[in-house]
Scaffold this motif. Structure first.
Motif, PDB file in Angstrom:
ATOM      1  N   LEU A   8       0.824  -1.209   0.000  1.00 21.83           N
ATOM      2  CA  LEU A   8       0.000   0.000   0.000  1.00 21.83           C
ATOM      3  C   LEU A   8       0.858   1.259   0.000  1.00 21.83           C
ATOM      4  CD1 LEU A   8      -2.869  -0.996   2.444  1.00 21.83           C
ATOM      5  CD2 LEU A   8      -2.970  -0.820  -0.046  1.00 21.83           C
ATOM      6  N   ASP A   9       1.984   1.226   0.700  1.00 13.09           N
ATOM      7  CA  ASP A   9       2.902   2.357   0.711  1.00 13.09           C
ATOM      8  C   ASP A   9       3.500   2.584  -0.680  1.00 13.09           C
ATOM      9  OD1 ASP A   9       4.374   4.466   2.032  1.00 13.09           O
ATOM     10  OD2 ASP A   9       6.141   3.165   1.769  1.00 13.09           O
ATOM     11  N   ASP A  10       3.876   1.500  -1.347  1.00  8.32           N
ATOM     12  CA  ASP A  10       4.408   1.620  -2.702  1.00  8.32           C
ATOM     13  C   ASP A  10       3.341   2.135  -3.669  1.00  8.32           C
ATOM     14  OD1 ASP A  10       6.842   0.732  -1.838  1.00  8.32           O
ATOM     15  OD2 ASP A  10       6.547  -1.344  -2.533  1.00  8.32           O
ATOM     16  N   LEU A  11       2.121   1.680  -3.483  1.00  5.94           N
ATOM     17  CA  LEU A  11       1.021   2.143  -4.317  1.00  5.94           C
ATOM     18  C   LEU A  11       0.775   3.641  -4.117  1.00  5.94           C
ATOM     19  CD1 LEU A  11      -0.970   0.941  -6.337  1.00  5.94           C
ATOM     20  CD2 LEU A  11      -2.562   0.630  -4.444  1.00  5.94           C
ATOM     21  N   PHE A  15       1.157   6.627  -6.893  1.00  5.30           N
ATOM     22  CA  PHE A  15       0.073   7.571  -7.149  1.00  5.30           C
ATOM     23  C   PHE A  15       0.579   9.008  -7.101  1.00  5.30           C
ATOM     24  CE2 PHE A  15      -3.188  10.391  -5.364  1.00  5.30           C
ATOM     25  CZ  PHE A  15      -4.112  10.356  -6.393  1.00  5.30           C
ATOM     26  N   TYR A  16       1.337   9.351  -6.063  1.00  9.06           N
ATOM     27  CA  TYR A  16       1.829  10.719  -5.935  1.00  9.06           C
ATOM     28  C   TYR A  16       2.896  11.042  -6.973  1.00  9.06           C
ATOM     29  CZ  TYR A  16      -1.017  11.519  -1.864  1.00  9.06           C
ATOM     30  OH  TYR A  16      -2.085  11.691  -1.038  1.00  9.06           O
ATOM     31  N   ALA A  17       3.631  10.062  -7.435  1.00  8.99           N
ATOM     32  CA  ALA A  17       4.581  10.299  -8.530  1.00  8.99           C
ATOM     33  C   ALA A  17       3.835  10.637  -9.816  1.00  8.99           C
ATOM     34  CB  ALA A  17       5.468   9.079  -8.729  1.00  8.99           C
ATOM     35  N   VAL A  18       2.746   9.928 -10.075  1.00 10.86           N
ATOM     36  CA  VAL A  18       1.932  10.217 -11.261  1.00 10.86           C
ATOM     37  C   VAL A  18       1.304  11.606 -11.146  1.00 10.86           C
ATOM     38  CG1 VAL A  18      -0.160   9.532 -12.507  1.00 10.86           C
ATOM     39  CG2 VAL A  18       1.506   7.813 -11.819  1.00 10.86           C
ATOM     40  N   VAL A  19       0.832  11.949  -9.970  1.00 11.53           N
ATOM     41  CA  VAL A  19       0.237  13.271  -9.762  1.00 11.53           C
ATOM     42  C   VAL A  19       1.284  14.362  -9.965  1.00 11.53           C
ATOM     43  CG1 VAL A  19      -0.765  14.791  -8.013  1.00 11.53           C
ATOM     44  CG2 VAL A  19      -1.620  12.466  -8.269  1.00 11.53           C
ATOM     45  N   LEU A  20       2.490  14.140  -9.509  1.00  8.62           N
ATOM     46  CA  LEU A  20       3.560  15.121  -9.679  1.00  8.62           C
ATOM     47  C   LEU A  20       3.886  15.322 -11.157  1.00  8.62           C
ATOM     48  CD1 LEU A  20       5.573  16.937  -8.195  1.00  8.62           C
ATOM     49  CD2 LEU A  20       7.152  15.024  -8.188  1.00  8.62           C
ATOM     50  N   VAL A  21       3.952  14.251 -11.920  1.00  4.01           N
ATOM     51  CA  VAL A  21       4.200  14.364 -13.361  1.00  4.01           C
ATOM     52  C   VAL A  21       3.043  15.073 -14.043  1.00  4.01           C
ATOM     53  CG1 VAL A  21       4.458  13.030 -15.484  1.00  4.01           C
ATOM     54  CG2 VAL A  21       5.752  12.391 -13.460  1.00  4.01           C
TER      55      VAL A  21
END
Length: 82
Positions: A8-11, A15-21
């Motif tokens: 869940l932490d990796d997920l 998610f936040y990496a995709v949001v940042l991009v």
């Protein structure tokens, strides 16, 4: 249980990496739109002035009246509750 929490932490990190991009892409698109409009609006005004001077003059007076109204009333377009 530890494996599930790590998953869940990796997920969440993904998610936040995709949001940042997506935020960086949105920023670039917004900048490009501003650049295009900064060129397009004056060019269209000049073309309008060359093709139909009375219509261009009326457009300028309408824009001036709008700017004076907004300056006089202090209206920013935001609602009172926000």
């Amino acid at each position: 249980m530890e494996c599930l929490l790590q998953y869940l932490d990796d997920l969440e990190d993904l998610f936040y990496a995709v949001v940042l991009v997506a935020e960086k892409i949105r920023h670039v698109v917004r900048w490009l739109l501003l650049a295009v409009l900064s060129v397009l609006i004056p060019v269209s005004g000049v073309l309008l002035a060359l093709s139909a001077p009375p219509l261009a003059l009326a457009t300028v007076f309408m824009a001036l009246a709008l700017l004076l109204y907004r300056a006089a009333t202090g209206n920013t377009g935001r609602s009172v509750t926000s």
